[in-house]
Structures are given as C-alpha cells and as structure tokens.
Design a protein around this motif. Structure first.
Motif, PDB file in Angstrom:
ATOM      1  N   VAL A  34     -10.162  66.642  -5.989  1.00 38.80           N
ATOM      2  CA  VAL A  34     -11.326  66.481  -5.100  1.00 38.80           C
ATOM      3  C   VAL A  34     -11.503  65.022  -4.664  1.00 38.80           C
ATOM      4  O   VAL A  34     -12.181  64.733  -3.682  1.00 38.80           O
ATOM      5  N   SER A  37     -11.024  60.439  -9.140  1.00 35.30           N
ATOM      6  CA  SER A  37     -10.496  59.153  -9.621  1.00 35.30           C
ATOM      7  C   SER A  37     -10.621  58.100  -8.524  1.00 35.30           C
ATOM      8  O   SER A  37     -11.028  56.969  -8.790  1.00 35.30           O
ATOM      9  N   SER A  38     -10.294  58.483  -7.304  1.00 35.79           N
ATOM     10  CA  SER A  38     -10.391  57.521  -6.184  1.00 35.79           C
ATOM     11  C   SER A  38     -11.830  57.044  -6.015  1.00 35.79           C
ATOM     12  O   SER A  38     -12.076  55.860  -5.762  1.00 35.79           O
ATOM     13  N   SER A 178     -13.533  57.276  -0.215  1.00 37.12           N
ATOM     14  CA  SER A 178     -12.948  56.198  -1.012  1.00 37.12           C
ATOM     15  C   SER A 178     -12.056  55.340  -0.128  1.00 37.12           C
ATOM     16  O   SER A 178     -11.741  54.206  -0.469  1.00 37.12           O
TER      17      SER A 178
END
Ligand code: GDP
Length: 198
Positions: A34, A37-38, A178
């Motif tokens: 989704v 992490s970014s 992001s």
C-alpha cells in the motif's frame, strides 16, 4: 511538527515484547504494497528507516521507531498478501489484533488505503472491526501522485461514501504521496496536536 530524530528501537513479533514505556504510539497498517514503508520514510525524512517491499508480505514484525525522543511510530505488518500460508495468516492476524486490542499506549492507528483502488472488502472489514472494538483510527490515502487530481478526488469521494454506509461520522482522513510529500505536514501536525492534548 519538525522531525528532529527518528531511531529504530526494536522489532518483535508479540505485543508483550513492545517497549516498556508510556510514550504515546502511532501505528501504521495497511495491505502489503500500500506504500506504508515509503510513507514512514517520507514522514521521518529517512529513506531507509522502514524497509520498502523487497519481499512483499514477508515481515510478520511490529517495528518501533522513537521519534523526537517523545513518541513512537509503529510499523505493523501488512495484511492481505495473497501468497501467505494459512498458518502465516493466522499468526499475522494474532500479532495485529493483539497489538491493536491490548497496546494501551497506541494513541491512534493510521489505516493506509491505496488512493487508486476501489474500496476493497478486506480493508472495509478491517475498518469495521476497528469500529466494533472502539479503536481510534484515521484513514491515510496513499500514492496520490499516481492519479490525476480529478480522478483522485472521485476515488476518495467514493471511498468516503462507502464508509458512510458503515459510519455515522467519518474518521479523519489524509491524502498523501511519498513521491511528492503531499500530506506530510498535515499528518505530522495531527500527531503533534494529539500529543499536546494527552
Ligand atoms: P509497503 O509494502 O506497504 O511497505 O509498500 P512500499 O512502501 O514498499 O511501496 C510499495 C511500492 O509502491 C513501491 O514500489 C513504492 O516505490 C511504491 N510507492 C509507495 N508509495 C508511493 C507513492 O506515494 N507514490 C508512488 N508513485 N509510488 C509509491
């Protein structure tokens, strides 16, 4: 909020082993891929803090990051990865639900939703479960840069409309990317606002 420091603290697979402190925690969860992490890396200005999907869906860990020596950002394992075995899925569900239901320090859960997709059953059921259990949460739409503005608006509107079928009052929501850092200030200010009210 300005991010002055962001440090990895601990990874573990059970709520019992989470840090023994009273600092408020803000957890992030969503389907594998989704953009969790970014997003964490974008928020903390650190390209490597959370590991981006080298092995999608493989991590079954709760990761704690201490921010500004004041609060924890908690990276929960991603759900909905199709190639998981039943045993792994059960384990994942246990890790996620025990953290969410039992971690008293968890101040808010950010549920990440890919802004390009139609509402998915797995996310809607998860959100419903949060409601049934009285968990404080917000929605974070990710990858906003991937759609044209008009399409993005339509997608988000239809998502919120779908949620309206379940909810009298909608949870707070954020639109993020992001890639171009959309939504960073809003999300961090929201956390700061809650921290100040504690
Ligand atoms: P995770 O599995 O939820 O942690 O997802 P990742 O952060 O690893 O992202 C999954 C994929 O989506 C990667 O290829 C990222 O580069 C991409 N991605 C994540 N966030 C964004 C975003 O805001 N914009 C764009 N264009 N791509 C993104």
């Amino acid at each position: 909020m300005e991010i002055k420091s962001a440090e990895f603290t601990i990874s573990n697979s059970s709520v019992e082993k989470c840090p023994d402190t009273q600092a408020p925690e803000y957890a992030f969860i969503g389907r594998s891929n989704v953009g969790k992490s970014s997003l964490i890396n974008m928020l903390t200005n650190n390209k490597k803090l959370a590991k981006t999907s080298a092995t999608p869906g493989k991590t079954l860990l709760i990761n704690h990051f201490l921010i500004n020596q004041e609060w924890y950002l908690v990276d929960l394992p991603g759900y909905g990865y199709a190639k998981r075995s039943k045993k792994e899925q059960d384990k994942l569900q246990h890790i996620i639900s025990s953290y969410i239901l039992r971690r008293e320090q968890m101040t808010n859960l950010f549920v990440l939703i890919d802004s390009r997709h139609e509402p998915q059953k797995i996310d809607l059921e998860f959100i419903e479960w949060l409601g049934e259990n009285g968990i404080p949460f917000s929605i974070v739409f990710t990858k906003a840069d991937k759609s044209k503005t008009s399409k993005l608006k339509t997608n988000i509107f239809s998502y919120l409309k779908k949620l309206k079928e379940q909810w009298e009052e909608l949870p707070p929501h954020f639109i993020t990317s992001s890639e171009d850092r959309t939504g960073r200030t809003e999300l961090l200010d929201y956390i700061e606002h809650i921290n100040k009210s504690l």
